[in-house]
Design an enzyme around this catalytic site. Structure first.
Site, PDB file in Angstrom:
ATOM      1  CD  GLU A 269      59.051  85.653  -9.358  1.00  0.00           C
ATOM      2  OE1 GLU A 269      58.607  85.437 -10.506  1.00  0.00           O
ATOM      3  OE2 GLU A 269      60.229  85.959  -9.145  1.00  0.00           O
ATOM      4  CD  GLU A 318      60.085  95.099 -11.937  1.00  0.00           C
ATOM      5  OE1 GLU A 318      61.280  95.166 -11.567  1.00  0.00           O
ATOM      6  OE2 GLU A 318      59.401  94.061 -11.891  1.00  0.00           O
ATOM      7  CE  LYS A 321      61.379  90.777 -14.820  1.00  0.00           C
ATOM      8  NZ  LYS A 321      60.240  90.134 -14.153  1.00  0.00           N
ATOM      9  CD  GLU A 327      59.128  88.310 -18.091  1.00  0.00           C
ATOM     10  OE1 GLU A 327      59.206  88.730 -16.919  1.00  0.00           O
ATOM     11  OE2 GLU A 327      58.839  87.130 -18.380  1.00  0.00           O
TER      12      GLU A 327
END
Length: 346
Positions: A269, A318, A321, A327
């Site tokens: 990542e 997202e 999340k 995030e």
């Protein structure tokens, strides 16, 4: 968050090294992208796979088995990293039959139509995260062994490597990079020994964004975004112009001290948010992703001349999340499949 400051590089060998990269065959087939699925407005799995293919994205990481996504990947030629979620570790660690069934259900039922590359047994398990992932520490290595044995029983141990995904919180004394060492050797050293024995890489989540925003008094924006015009940190013979290399080489130093001298590290990542936090802007994120894609073709000062297998985080924003607002804004694409940055993945 550890502090990192680093070095210059050897322009003397640059042309030769780049020629070697171009001429020699390589395992790495371009940039991969993580496919997080914590959103209620995301495209269908078939649409996601089509978007990967349309953009020339050759690798995908996913954080839990999803039969629909696995079916969509059949015949796609996308190399695939599948996580064993942390909550599954106790069952797989305690019972080899559970691991064998997990591999049967989520790997063998789709192989070879799906091109599995790695199984990541756990993600960012941290002995210091009391009340969080520390509860899984004792299960990581036994689960890795059982999953590996299940892969080996299917005769796939040379095609599908079993590893775990770690992160910079486990590296202490990381400035300069040559000082990097795992802060909890009792946890990490046996994992490194297992990976050496099975000839597998370590997966590592590397985020200059967090290193920068938590230590802005010592780390500059240019250093974090690959835009520094000069060496920022000198570490012996190595000069560092960017925080990504510094963090990755600190991880390499830790791995070497744990007995993994020849081990490869896959960046499982890396990313930069476009909204929701300090320095989280579209311009910064675009700069980071573009420069990261170009940079990883050539290795780090400690490990020059070989492309760094890298998975960008993440394919989509997202909206479900947890954690900080930022995030939810790491996507390269919006949920309606529009590119946020016009990136070239090749």
């Amino acid at each position: 968050m550890a502090v990192f400051h680093f070095t210059t590089q050897k322009p003397l060998l640059l042309a030769a090294l780049l020629l070697i990269v171009l001429l020699l065959p390589t395992d790495v087939q371009g940039i991969g992208v993580c496919n997080g699925q914590l959103g209620n407005d995301l495209p269908s799995d078939a649409e996601v796979v089509a978007l990967y293919k349309a953009n020339g994205i050759r690798g995908m990481r996913m954080y839990a088995p999803n039969p629909s996504a696995l079916d969509a990947l059949r015949g796609s030629d996308i190399e695939f990293v599948l996580d064993v979620p942390n909550q599954d570790l106790p069952a797989l660690a305690s019972n080899p039959n559970e691991a064998a069934q997990w591999i049967q259900n989520n790997v063998r039922n789709y192989f070879p139509d799906v091109k599995f590359r790695y199984i990541s047994v756990g993600n960012e398990v941290n002995p210091n995260d009391e009340g969080g992932t520390a509860q899984y520490v004792q299960f990581v290595l036994p689960a890795m062994r059982n999953v590996y044995n299940a892969i080996a029983a299917a005769g796939l141990q040379d095609q599908i490597k079993v590893s775990t995904a770690t992160f910079m919180a486990l590296v202490s004394n990381s400035f300069p990079p040559s000082n990097g060492v795992f802060g909890n050797a009792a946890f990490m050293n046996p994992i490194i020994n297992f990976l050496v024995t099975t000839n597998a890489p370590l997966l590592a989540n590397i985020y200059p964004y967090f290193g920068y925003i938590y230590d802005k008094s010592n780390i500059g924006r240019e250093y974090a975004l690959f835009t520094s015009p000069e060496v920022v940190v000198q570490d012996g013979e190595f000069g560092y112009r960017n925080l990504f290399d510094a963090m990755l080489d600190a991880m390499y130093s830790a791995v070497e001290k744990a007995g993994g001298n020849a081990m490869e590290i896959v960046v499982s990542e890396t990313g930069w948010p476009s909204d929701g936090g300090d320095e989280a802007t579209t311009d910064n994120a675009a700069t980071y992703y573009r420069n990261a894609i170009n940079h990883v073709k050539g290795g780090t000062p400690k490990r020059p001349g070989k492309a760094i297998e890298t998975y960008l985080f993440a394919m989509f924003d997202e909206n479900e999340k947890g954690g900080k607002q930022s995030e939810r804004h790491f996507g390269l694409f919006t949920p309606n499949q529009q590119s946020k940055y016009q990136l070239s993945f090749n």
